[in-house]
Design a protein around this motif. Sequence first.
Motif, PDB file in Angstrom:
ATOM      1  N   ILE A 250       0.838  -1.206   0.000  1.00 21.24           N
ATOM      2  CA  ILE A 250       0.000   0.000   0.000  1.00 21.24           C
ATOM      3  C   ILE A 250       0.871   1.252   0.000  1.00 21.24           C
ATOM      4  O   ILE A 250       0.612   2.214  -0.736  1.00 21.24           O
ATOM      5  N   GLN A 251       1.913   1.266   0.832  1.00 21.05           N
ATOM      6  CA  GLN A 251       2.808   2.423   0.882  1.00 21.05           C
ATOM      7  C   GLN A 251       3.501   2.641  -0.454  1.00 21.05           C
ATOM      8  O   GLN A 251       3.607   3.782  -0.942  1.00 21.05           O
ATOM      9  N   GLU A 252       3.987   1.586  -1.058  1.00 20.54           N
ATOM     10  CA  GLU A 252       4.678   1.701  -2.338  1.00 20.54           C
ATOM     11  C   GLU A 252       3.718   2.162  -3.432  1.00 20.54           C
ATOM     12  O   GLU A 252       4.074   2.997  -4.276  1.00 20.54           O
ATOM     13  N   GLN A 253       2.504   1.626  -3.417  1.00 23.01           N
ATOM     14  CA  GLN A 253       1.529   2.019  -4.436  1.00 23.01           C
ATOM     15  C   GLN A 253       1.186   3.501  -4.307  1.00 23.01           C
ATOM     16  O   GLN A 253       1.058   4.207  -5.309  1.00 23.01           O
ATOM     17  N   ALA A 254       1.045   3.982  -3.067  1.00 23.57           N
ATOM     18  CA  ALA A 254       0.721   5.404  -2.858  1.00 23.57           C
ATOM     19  C   ALA A 254       1.854   6.300  -3.348  1.00 23.57           C
ATOM     20  O   ALA A 254       1.609   7.345  -3.978  1.00 23.57           O
ATOM     21  N   LYS A 255       3.101   5.918  -3.074  1.00 17.32           N
ATOM     22  CA  LYS A 255       4.240   6.708  -3.541  1.00 17.32           C
ATOM     23  C   LYS A 255       4.303   6.714  -5.063  1.00 17.32           C
ATOM     24  O   LYS A 255       4.565   7.757  -5.685  1.00 17.32           O
ATOM     25  N   ASP A 256       4.072   5.554  -5.680  1.00 16.68           N
ATOM     26  CA  ASP A 256       4.089   5.472  -7.141  1.00 16.68           C
ATOM     27  C   ASP A 256       2.938   6.261  -7.756  1.00 16.68           C
ATOM     28  O   ASP A 256       3.080   6.841  -8.837  1.00 16.68           O
ATOM     29  N   PHE A 257       1.807   6.288  -7.073  1.00 14.21           N
ATOM     30  CA  PHE A 257       0.630   6.990  -7.577  1.00 14.21           C
ATOM     31  C   PHE A 257       0.888   8.489  -7.657  1.00 14.21           C
ATOM     32  O   PHE A 257       0.423   9.160  -8.568  1.00 14.21           O
ATOM     33  N   GLY A 258       1.632   9.000  -6.682  1.00 10.95           N
ATOM     34  CA  GLY A 258       2.005  10.410  -6.694  1.00 10.95           C
ATOM     35  C   GLY A 258       1.069  11.287  -5.893  1.00 10.95           C
ATOM     36  O   GLY A 258      -0.057  10.922  -5.581  1.00 10.95           O
ATOM     37  N   GLU A 259       1.540  12.486  -5.558  1.00  4.10           N
ATOM     38  CA  GLU A 259       0.749  13.452  -4.795  1.00  4.10           C
ATOM     39  C   GLU A 259      -0.475  13.902  -5.589  1.00  4.10           C
ATOM     40  O   GLU A 259      -0.433  13.952  -6.812  1.00  4.10           O
ATOM     41  N   PRO A 260      -1.587  14.212  -4.887  1.00  7.72           N
ATOM     42  CA  PRO A 260      -1.716  14.285  -3.432  1.00  7.72           C
ATOM     43  C   PRO A 260      -2.249  13.007  -2.772  1.00  7.72           C
ATOM     44  O   PRO A 260      -2.795  13.079  -1.680  1.00  7.72           O
ATOM     45  N   MET A 261      -2.099  11.864  -3.407  1.00  5.80           N
ATOM     46  CA  MET A 261      -2.549  10.620  -2.787  1.00  5.80           C
ATOM     47  C   MET A 261      -1.751  10.329  -1.521  1.00  5.80           C
ATOM     48  O   MET A 261      -0.522  10.436  -1.507  1.00  5.80           O
ATOM     49  N   VAL A 262      -2.465  10.001  -0.450  1.00  3.36           N
ATOM     50  CA  VAL A 262      -1.818   9.524   0.773  1.00  3.36           C
ATOM     51  C   VAL A 262      -2.563   8.280   1.245  1.00  3.36           C
ATOM     52  O   VAL A 262      -3.783   8.168   1.078  1.00  3.36           O
ATOM     53  N   ALA A 263      -1.822   7.346   1.830  1.00  2.00           N
ATOM     54  CA  ALA A 263      -2.408   6.107   2.337  1.00  2.00           C
ATOM     55  C   ALA A 263      -1.756   5.766   3.669  1.00  2.00           C
ATOM     56  O   ALA A 263      -0.537   5.860   3.814  1.00  2.00           O
ATOM     57  N   THR A 264      -2.576   5.380   4.628  1.00  3.79           N
ATOM     58  CA  THR A 264      -2.082   5.158   5.986  1.00  3.79           C
ATOM     59  C   THR A 264      -2.700   3.895   6.582  1.00  3.79           C
ATOM     60  O   THR A 264      -3.918   3.705   6.511  1.00  3.79           O
ATOM     61  N   VAL A 265      -1.863   3.055   7.157  1.00  5.38           N
ATOM     62  CA  VAL A 265      -2.325   1.973   8.020  1.00  5.38           C
ATOM     63  C   VAL A 265      -2.011   2.414   9.447  1.00  5.38           C
ATOM     64  O   VAL A 265      -0.856   2.421   9.863  1.00  5.38           O
ATOM     65  N   GLY A 266      -3.045   2.823  10.163  1.00  2.69           N
ATOM     66  CA  GLY A 266      -2.835   3.464  11.457  1.00  2.69           C
ATOM     67  C   GLY A 266      -2.991   2.561  12.663  1.00  2.69           C
ATOM     68  O   GLY A 266      -2.564   2.907  13.763  1.00  2.69           O
ATOM     69  N   SER A 267      -3.600   1.399  12.483  1.00  2.00           N
ATOM     70  CA  SER A 267      -3.744   0.474  13.611  1.00  2.00           C
ATOM     71  C   SER A 267      -3.639  -0.957  13.090  1.00  2.00           C
ATOM     72  O   SER A 267      -4.042  -1.248  11.957  1.00  2.00           O
ATOM     73  N   ILE A 268      -3.083  -1.834  13.921  1.00  2.00           N
ATOM     74  CA  ILE A 268      -2.929  -3.243  13.537  1.00  2.00           C
ATOM     75  C   ILE A 268      -2.955  -4.108  14.788  1.00  2.00           C
ATOM     76  O   ILE A 268      -2.502  -3.688  15.864  1.00  2.00           O
ATOM     77  N   GLU A 269      -3.483  -5.322  14.633  1.00  5.22           N
ATOM     78  CA  GLU A 269      -3.568  -6.278  15.740  1.00  5.22           C
ATOM     79  C   GLU A 269      -3.312  -7.674  15.192  1.00  5.22           C
ATOM     80  O   GLU A 269      -3.893  -8.067  14.170  1.00  5.22           O
ATOM     81  N   PHE A 270      -2.429  -8.416  15.877  1.00  5.26           N
ATOM     82  CA  PHE A 270      -2.217  -9.821  15.552  1.00  5.26           C
ATOM     83  C   PHE A 270      -2.929 -10.670  16.601  1.00  5.26           C
ATOM     84  O   PHE A 270      -2.903 -10.350  17.796  1.00  5.26           O
ATOM     85  N   VAL A 271      -3.532 -11.768  16.150  1.00  4.27           N
ATOM     86  CA  VAL A 271      -4.229 -12.688  17.036  1.00  4.27           C
ATOM     87  C   VAL A 271      -3.602 -14.073  16.878  1.00  4.27           C
ATOM     88  O   VAL A 271      -3.441 -14.528  15.743  1.00  4.27           O
TER      89      VAL A 271
END
Length: 410
Positions: A250-271
């Motif tokens: 997701i981070q790489e795709q957002a950088k390749d997509f270019g501004e002003p696209m931003v993408a964030t994974v702000g929370s994560i949980e492993f079970v």
Amino acid sequence: MGELNLEKEISDLVEWLASYGADSKGGVSRLLYDENWVKAQDALKEHFEQIGMVTKYDEVGNLFGKMEGSEFKDETVATGSHVDSVKFGGKLDGAFGILASYLAVKYLKEKFGQPKRNIEVVSIAEEEGSRFPFTFWGSKNIVGKVDASEVRDIKDQEGVNFVDAMKQAGFGYKTSDEGIPADWKQWLEIHIEQGGVLEIEKIPVGIVQHIVGQNRYTVEIKGEANHAGTTPMKYRKDAGVAAAKIITMIQEQAKDFGEPMVATVGSIEFVPGTVNVVPGQANFSIDIRHTHKDQISSFAEKMTEKMERIAEEEGCEISINLYMEEDPVPMDPSIVQTIVDQCDGQGLSYKLMHSGAGHDTQRFAPLVPSAMIFVPSRGGISHNPAEFTYPREMAEGVKVLALALHKLAY
């Protein structure tokens, strides 16, 4: 407008309003319908009245202060922002927009007298969703009646019911079906940037052209929990690995997509979330934002396809839930140009930009011509007691707002 006097006046007002909800961390906690919120709205009402504004509350607690026009009494230029804060927030988010609007009107009246059109300053009841799990309560009620069922059963962290808090503060549901006030012809909101662009580029004023749209997702990946020591790597169905690969993608795709696209994974949980167990499940969030809806859709479609492929390669199942979809909102080009013209006339540097955060203006803009002005945020910090804008920068913002209001209302 005297530079030093204006800097002192806006700084003093910021500190004054911040006293209603000042908290132990040096910031402000002024939440919808709490005691400090009530005191702040009443204190603002008194200030509005002291400069000759006609004031009123609507049914839900939005505060309006109107400087009545001399000629076009059925035409109003409205301005303002929200009075609530986040928990342990800063002194400027929302509050600066109300105080800057008040000061701009005060100055205009002192220098030019009564406007031809009404100017209305609005202290909007709530935007942040910090006390109750509901955002834009104030502006949603200004543009229409909110379905009571949406808030009837929600509670704050102390278990206080929304309706009980509203009644305790002296307010209630909106009963009429009226939408945005019929006399509103333009809306202007001035706000701190809440980002670092203006400070980094050393530009005193931002003129917003778009408020970004947002898609938010919750993602659940199901693999197979197993012993960390006895399960060979080639036989694992590791939900954690699938999540890690997806997040990197997701981070790489957002950088390749270019501004002003931003993408964030702000929370994560492993079970189960144990050091010696291969994760059998991973849950995480995704937030993507852009100024154009078709670009959000294109990004999301490619992202989803890649997520599903990665999960399959790792022997996992994936569930992707889109739970919020806010369209981008363009600002009115004619008002944007008005602000540009005022800056050019003063020889003031500015940047045409987008807002990466949501604001009350996005609720008004589809219904009435609207625009936003930004002032710099030191370090790009917001929603934090360290939130700060230099007095000279706040003063420049007040001046630009006053000039724009003069053009629109005089």
